[in-house]
Every structure is written in C-alpha cells, then in structure tokens.
Design a protein around this motif. Sequence first.
Motif, PDB file in Angstrom:
ATOM      1  N   PHE A 168       1.874 -14.893  -1.072  1.00 49.53           N
ATOM      2  CA  PHE A 168       1.338 -13.497  -1.825  1.00 49.53           C
ATOM      3  C   PHE A 168       1.801 -12.335  -1.726  1.00 49.53           C
ATOM      4  N   VAL A 169       1.817 -11.676  -2.736  1.00 47.88           N
ATOM      5  CA  VAL A 169       2.593 -10.124  -2.774  1.00 47.88           C
ATOM      6  C   VAL A 169       1.664  -9.337  -3.012  1.00 47.88           C
ATOM      7  N   TYR A 170       1.366  -8.409  -2.307  1.00 49.83           N
ATOM      8  CA  TYR A 170       0.398  -7.428  -2.355  1.00 49.83           C
ATOM      9  C   TYR A 170       0.565  -5.907  -2.643  1.00 49.83           C
ATOM     10  N   HIS A 171      -0.113  -5.128  -2.683  1.00 45.57           N
ATOM     11  CA  HIS A 171       0.261  -3.646  -2.775  1.00 45.57           C
ATOM     12  C   HIS A 171      -1.126  -2.855  -1.807  1.00 45.57           C
ATOM     13  N   ASN A 172      -0.281  -1.877  -1.223  1.00 45.14           N
ATOM     14  CA  ASN A 172      -1.074  -0.851  -0.320  1.00 45.14           C
ATOM     15  C   ASN A 172      -0.601   0.325  -0.609  1.00 45.14           C
ATOM     16  N   GLY A 173      -1.125   1.580  -0.092  1.00 46.70           N
ATOM     17  CA  GLY A 173      -0.647   2.675  -0.142  1.00 46.70           C
ATOM     18  C   GLY A 173       0.534   2.943   0.873  1.00 46.70           C
TER      19      GLY A 173
END
Length: 189
Positions: A168-173
């Motif tokens: 899984f590839v996610y995003h965050n600040g």
Amino acid sequence: MAKSNEKKLPAERRAELLSILKNRFEKHPSRHQGLAWADVQVRLDAHPEKLWVLDDMETTGGEPDVVGLDAQTGEYIFYDCAAESPAGRRSLCYDRAGLESRKEHRPATSALDMAASMGIELLTEAQYRELQQLGRFDAKTSSWLKTPAAIRKLGGAIFADFRYGTVFVYHNGAQSYYSGRGFRGMLKV
C-alpha cells in the motif's frame, strides 16, 4: 554526498562489516541471482568511502544487501533489507520544510536530511515495489518514499507498507511523523 572520500572505516570495523555483508549476501541468494560476492567485494575494495556509508546503513538498522547490478554503470545496488523500517531512522518528518513547519514537538531531523547526511537516497515507489518482490518488508512499520515534486509542492509526502498481502502506498503531510515510520535507503557502489 555528505561523506567524504577520505573517510575510511578502521580496519577492524571494515573486516566486521564485510563479514556481515558477505553473510547476508550468502543467506539471501534470491535477492541477487546471478551475482557473485567476490565481484561485489572487489567493487567495495575499490570504493572504501562506500563502506563508510554502508556502515551507517547497518548501524541504523537497515541491514543493507545487494539487490541488483546497474547494467549501465556496473555499480552494485544496495537496499535496506531489514524486515521492518530501520529502527535508527524512525520518528522523522519527511523533509526540512515539513520539519520547520511544525510549531511544537519537532523530531530531531527529517528523512531526507538524514539520508543526505548518510550519503543514501530514499527508495522510490518503484524501488519499494521491487524490494517487496524479494521478501516481505514493513509488515508492522511503514517507510517514507521519495515523493514526486507535484505531491510535495502541495504539502504532501508518500509512504508505503505491506499489509494483507499487498503493498500500500499512502500520503500524509510532510510534517507528520510516527514512531513506526522510518525510511529505507539505496546506495550504488
């Protein structure tokens, strides 16, 4: 690269590190099919400054191993192959801008700053997916990935892990940080 070409490991540590790397290479042949340790060692002997960098990767928990050969340059490619994100490289914001945007509870540094000081690069999403073909990594942790400029320009950064049999590839600040998130590096020798 922050490390100078003049930095060399003391002979005892050099021998110890080469033994660690050789044992890991022999223990995980599926990571580098068709490659021979003797050839890797010749390359390492010719580039002692890279041993300094590999030692940093090792002492921060990365367990670097050869994962390929760059056909164009003849350089061996090392990735951090620890089962979980390297313990000595966790609880970091993504980059300096993310770190400086935090008003309080700042971590000691950022993933990009630490990688630069070590002389390594963060894995890209493609490299991370390649790594996951060699074993199962980050089943309990996650790792910051080299973030595309368009995402970073909007304030975000990407990270990945392996759950439910899937990458899984996610995003965050970019300013966020967690005790279970670090980064994996890459070095060419």
